[in-house]
Design an enzyme around this catalytic site. Sequence first.
Site, PDB file in Angstrom:
ATOM      1  N   ALA A   1       0.831  -1.208   0.000  1.00 55.84           N
ATOM      2  CA  ALA A   1       0.000   0.000   0.000  1.00 55.84           C
ATOM      3  C   ALA A   1       0.868   1.261   0.000  1.00 55.84           C
ATOM      4  CB  ALA A   1      -0.928  -0.015   1.205  1.00 55.84           C
TER       5      ALA A   1
ATOM      6  N   ARG B   1      -6.780  33.832 -15.575  1.00 53.02           N
ATOM      7  CA  ARG B   1      -7.139  34.862 -14.599  1.00 53.02           C
ATOM      8  C   ARG B   1      -6.273  36.110 -14.800  1.00 53.02           C
ATOM      9  NH1 ARG B   1     -10.886  36.564 -10.736  1.00 53.02           N
ATOM     10  NH2 ARG B   1      -9.823  37.528  -8.964  1.00 53.02           N
TER      11      ARG B   1
ATOM     12  N   GLN C   1       6.058  37.129 -11.760  1.00 55.49           N
ATOM     13  CA  GLN C   1       7.231  36.314 -11.438  1.00 55.49           C
ATOM     14  C   GLN C   1       6.946  35.375 -10.265  1.00 55.49           C
ATOM     15  OE1 GLN C   1      10.571  38.963 -10.899  1.00 55.49           O
ATOM     16  NE2 GLN C   1      10.619  39.537 -13.056  1.00 55.49           N
TER      17      GLN C   1
ATOM     18  N   GLY D   1      -6.318  31.799  -5.433  1.00 55.52           N
ATOM     19  CA  GLY D   1      -6.871  32.849  -4.581  1.00 55.52           C
ATOM     20  C   GLY D   1      -8.078  32.359  -3.803  1.00 55.52           C
TER      21      GLY D   1
ATOM     22  N   GLU E   1      -0.678   4.401   6.837  1.00 56.72           N
ATOM     23  CA  GLU E   1       0.403   3.586   6.245  1.00 56.72           C
ATOM     24  C   GLU E   1       1.784   4.080   6.671  1.00 56.72           C
ATOM     25  OE1 GLU E   1      -0.727   1.097   4.878  1.00 56.72           O
ATOM     26  OE2 GLU E   1      -2.687   1.656   4.059  1.00 56.72           O
ATOM     27  N   GLY E   2       1.840   4.646   7.885  1.00 56.03           N
ATOM     28  CA  GLY E   2       3.115   5.163   8.391  1.00 56.03           C
ATOM     29  C   GLY E   2       3.172   6.665   8.224  1.00 56.03           C
TER      30      GLY E   2
END
Length: 388
Positions: free
Chosen positions: A244, A270, A281, A341, A365-366
């Site tokens: 798993a 957007r 940037q 946003g 699972e850990g």
Amino acid sequence: MTLADDYLDLDGLFSVEELAVRDRVRAFVDERIRPNIASWYATASFPRELVKEMAALGLLGMHLQGYGCAGRSAVEYGLAAMELEAGDSGIRTFVSVQGSLAMSAIFKFGSEEQKQRWLPGMAAGELIGCFGLTEPTAGSDPASMATRAVRDGDGWVLTGAKRWIGLASIADVAIIWAQADDGIRGFVVPTASEGFTATLIEPKLSMRASIQCDITLDGIRLPVDAALPGAAGLKGPFSCLNEARYGIMWGAMGAARDSYEAALRYALERRQFGTPIAAFQLTQQKLVDMVLEIQKGILVALRTGRLKDAGQLRPEQISFGKLNNVREAIAICRAARTILGGNGVTVEHSPLRHADNLESVRTYEGTDEVHTLIMGRAITGIAAFGGA
Ligand code: TGC
């Protein structure tokens, strides 16, 4: 494929057959999961109607041989997990619990009779399985489990409780791990047995399109052949967790990729301050960081998968992938949400749903901490799991 989709041309590392498996699962996710997942998540519904469809795609016990299973490679299984989790972690979790945990336990440790009785129906999606290891007071430390299996006449009696058990309320069969006089053993328990109760854990803020339960085992009487003959000690359940955990490292990259793609689409459309926000940037830096970690994460998963297919994979190498890929995936999904946003906090967009799901994925699972310490033990030779 463009650089935005696959910057390093990682597709070139997969065979035609592997890519065909991926594309089949991707088409299923596009058609059956994407249009509905927001509604399932909002209403906390697991789409049980998909179980037989996933079985028909060969996704249940996908990496197992025989008994109606698809017998696919580890890499193909990983690619399928990645595509499913691009849809939703809850759907990939269904496939993991059914195939990697419940079916794997029977396949690895069951008698021929147990395999014939359960595996074909589970591969066909006619029977559902769950895997009971974690307990209310034994999560990271399953060695401290309180569930007891006691020999009584020519059978067994199981008493105890399990928690956070995926699928238990819809399962036909439960693999229950219990402390017996001679150590931890696994049992194949039909959920119709008297004394078996599964109760949904709700409401949840994560994995809402998925089922997790408490189980109580109230003096369940089982025949002697309900025990899995091949499992002795914690090695049994841990071997299933390996399967798993392996799928999770791929799956997490699916959630990350879907979030990145949602953020990139949004950033190109957007407009703010008279320009698409993809022209900023700071937005580009976020997108580039996502690409870096997704591509690296897929490389980690692929290397791990090739080792697994070669029969050379060690458990501590699985911890590398589970720890790294889930941790990076959460960071990617959260960063993707910031690009969206305020719109990113609605269920209409996937990144925050993925991030919330991954809180469960990083825990089951850990945990991150457990996998860190498994790696720490591997590199130092010193186990640092607990106190005195
Ligand atoms: P340790 O002494 O390390 O090991 C005990 C025995 O197990 C063997 N072993 C493994 N074998 C195969 N694969 C692995 N990954 C193995 N790890 C250990 C080991 O060789 C030894 O064998 P032997 O023959 O010498 O007895 O055991 P430990 O108790 O010291 O382990 C510590 C630790 C923290 C690593 C372990 O307890 C651990 O992994 N904890 C995390 C448990 C975990 O992941 N739990 C999540 C369970 S998932 C679940 O129940 C439901 S979630 C899915 C769902 O239903 O939705």
